[in-house]
Design a protein around this motif. Structure first.
Motif, PDB file in Angstrom:
ATOM      1  N   TRP A 133     -23.731  18.123  -4.352  1.00 21.29           N
ATOM      2  CA  TRP A 133     -22.405  19.300  -3.926  1.00 21.29           C
ATOM      3  C   TRP A 133     -22.357  17.792  -2.139  1.00 21.29           C
ATOM      4  O   TRP A 133     -20.550  17.917  -2.715  1.00 21.29           O
ATOM      5  CB  TRP A 133     -23.008  20.602  -3.128  1.00 21.29           C
ATOM      6  N   LEU A 134     -22.563  17.204  -1.757  1.00 23.30           N
ATOM      7  CA  LEU A 134     -22.618  16.591  -0.745  1.00 23.30           C
ATOM      8  C   LEU A 134     -21.725  15.692  -1.135  1.00 23.30           C
ATOM      9  O   LEU A 134     -21.286  14.941  -0.291  1.00 23.30           O
ATOM     10  CB  LEU A 134     -23.641  16.419   0.862  1.00 23.30           C
ATOM     11  N   LEU A 135     -22.480  14.386  -2.387  1.00 26.56           N
ATOM     12  CA  LEU A 135     -21.774  14.047  -2.801  1.00 26.56           C
ATOM     13  C   LEU A 135     -20.846  13.253  -3.345  1.00 26.56           C
ATOM     14  O   LEU A 135     -19.570  13.004  -3.176  1.00 26.56           O
ATOM     15  CB  LEU A 135     -23.315  13.095  -3.336  1.00 26.56           C
ATOM     16  N   LEU A 136     -20.373  14.558  -3.841  1.00 28.14           N
ATOM     17  CA  LEU A 136     -18.815  14.869  -4.601  1.00 28.14           C
ATOM     18  C   LEU A 136     -18.090  15.112  -3.448  1.00 28.14           C
ATOM     19  O   LEU A 136     -17.256  15.012  -3.693  1.00 28.14           O
ATOM     20  CB  LEU A 136     -19.129  16.635  -5.223  1.00 28.14           C
ATOM     21  N   HIS A 137     -18.169  15.988  -2.763  1.00 30.07           N
ATOM     22  CA  HIS A 137     -17.467  15.865  -1.552  1.00 30.07           C
ATOM     23  C   HIS A 137     -17.158  15.204  -0.756  1.00 30.07           C
ATOM     24  O   HIS A 137     -16.166  14.780  -0.094  1.00 30.07           O
ATOM     25  CB  HIS A 137     -17.932  17.515  -0.614  1.00 30.07           C
ATOM     26  N   ILE A 184     -17.211  12.277  -1.677  1.00 30.32           N
ATOM     27  CA  ILE A 184     -16.151  10.744  -2.577  1.00 30.32           C
ATOM     28  C   ILE A 184     -15.183  11.155  -2.708  1.00 30.32           C
ATOM     29  O   ILE A 184     -14.381  10.754  -2.707  1.00 30.32           O
ATOM     30  CB  ILE A 184     -16.565  10.953  -4.342  1.00 30.32           C
ATOM     31  N   ASN A 185     -14.825  12.169  -2.345  1.00 30.68           N
ATOM     32  CA  ASN A 185     -13.105  13.266  -2.157  1.00 30.68           C
ATOM     33  C   ASN A 185     -12.785  13.266  -1.009  1.00 30.68           C
ATOM     34  O   ASN A 185     -11.831  12.841  -1.196  1.00 30.68           O
ATOM     35  CB  ASN A 185     -13.858  14.637  -2.294  1.00 30.68           C
ATOM     36  N   ILE A 186     -13.346  13.017   0.177  1.00 31.06           N
ATOM     37  CA  ILE A 186     -13.331  12.851   1.608  1.00 31.06           C
ATOM     38  C   ILE A 186     -12.837  11.451   1.474  1.00 31.06           C
ATOM     39  O   ILE A 186     -11.669  11.094   1.642  1.00 31.06           O
ATOM     40  CB  ILE A 186     -14.284  13.762   2.373  1.00 31.06           C
ATOM     41  N   THR A 187     -13.197  10.046   0.904  1.00 31.51           N
ATOM     42  CA  THR A 187     -13.400   8.716   0.743  1.00 31.51           C
ATOM     43  C   THR A 187     -12.329   8.894  -0.129  1.00 31.51           C
ATOM     44  O   THR A 187     -11.026   7.951   0.500  1.00 31.51           O
ATOM     45  CB  THR A 187     -14.529   8.123   0.302  1.00 31.51           C
ATOM     46  N   PHE A 188     -11.465   9.504  -0.896  1.00 33.76           N
ATOM     47  CA  PHE A 188     -11.001   9.154  -1.958  1.00 33.76           C
ATOM     48  C   PHE A 188      -9.651   9.642  -0.711  1.00 33.76           C
ATOM     49  O   PHE A 188      -8.156   9.352  -0.753  1.00 33.76           O
ATOM     50  CB  PHE A 188     -10.465   9.852  -2.669  1.00 33.76           C
ATOM     51  N   MET A 189      -9.342  11.001   0.209  1.00 33.35           N
ATOM     52  CA  MET A 189      -8.582  10.986   0.734  1.00 33.35           C
ATOM     53  C   MET A 189      -8.142  10.501   1.757  1.00 33.35           C
ATOM     54  O   MET A 189      -6.421  10.256   2.489  1.00 33.35           O
ATOM     55  CB  MET A 189      -8.705  12.564   1.162  1.00 33.35           C
ATOM     56  N   GLN A 190      -9.016  10.125   2.619  1.00 37.19           N
ATOM     57  CA  GLN A 190      -9.097   9.098   3.492  1.00 37.19           C
ATOM     58  C   GLN A 190      -7.942   7.534   3.317  1.00 37.19           C
ATOM     59  O   GLN A 190      -7.248   7.191   3.477  1.00 37.19           O
ATOM     60  CB  GLN A 190     -10.272   7.961   4.103  1.00 37.19           C
ATOM     61  N   ALA A 191      -8.477   7.316   2.135  1.00 38.84           N
ATOM     62  CA  ALA A 191      -7.522   5.952   1.203  1.00 38.84           C
ATOM     63  C   ALA A 191      -5.840   6.163   0.734  1.00 38.84           C
ATOM     64  O   ALA A 191      -5.165   5.680   1.623  1.00 38.84           O
ATOM     65  CB  ALA A 191      -8.278   6.105  -0.335  1.00 38.84           C
ATOM     66  N   GLY A 192      -6.638   7.841   0.088  1.00 36.47           N
ATOM     67  CA  GLY A 192      -4.657   7.674   0.111  1.00 36.47           C
ATOM     68  C   GLY A 192      -3.656   8.044   1.092  1.00 36.47           C
ATOM     69  O   GLY A 192      -2.570   7.690   1.439  1.00 36.47           O
ATOM     70  N   PHE A 193      -4.384   8.467   2.587  1.00 38.38           N
ATOM     71  CA  PHE A 193      -4.064   8.173   3.771  1.00 38.38           C
ATOM     72  C   PHE A 193      -2.919   6.996   4.483  1.00 38.38           C
ATOM     73  O   PHE A 193      -2.358   7.116   5.178  1.00 38.38           O
ATOM     74  CB  PHE A 193      -4.522   9.341   4.961  1.00 38.38           C
ATOM     75  N   ALA A 194      -4.788   6.287   4.045  1.00 37.56           N
ATOM     76  CA  ALA A 194      -4.686   4.852   4.478  1.00 37.56           C
ATOM     77  C   ALA A 194      -3.004   4.237   3.760  1.00 37.56           C
ATOM     78  O   ALA A 194      -2.253   3.807   4.178  1.00 37.56           O
ATOM     79  CB  ALA A 194      -5.441   3.746   4.619  1.00 37.56           C
TER      80      ALA A 194
END
Length: 91
Positions: free
Chosen positions: A12-16, A18-28
């Motif tokens: 659960w922690l790993l999936l989220h 990864i999700n947050i990392t992709f959101m950070q990349a999108g915001f960048a």
């Protein structure tokens, strides 16, 4: 039973994460599109440092609050100060 719960928590922690990392990349990318190209390095550095500081803060404080066995005392179980579980993400 406890091993299964810890495995599910880890996934659960790993999936989220990864999700947050992709959101950070999108915001960048969103921020890069709204500034001049000469400011791109500083924007990317700001986003990478934001991710690093946020990860460290989650490890120090957040997991102890949200982790398994969290009680009225903030970070009672799985906190950094707990000698048995010093690195909760790597068990």
């Amino acid at each position: 039973r406890a091993d299964l719960e810890m495995a599910v928590l880890g996934i659960w922690l790993l999936l989220h994460a990864i999700n947050i990392t992709f959101m950070q990349a999108g915001f960048a990318l969103l921020e890069l599109g709204s500034v001049r190209s000469k400011h791109a390095k500083s924007i990317l550095f700001k986003n990478v440092s934001d991710m690093g500081i946020s990860t460290l803060a989650w490890w120090l404080v957040g997991f102890g609050i949200a982790g398994p066995g969290a009680s009225g005392a903030i970070g009672n179980d799985y906190a950094v100060r707990d000698e048995d579980n010093f690195l909760p993400f790597f068990h």
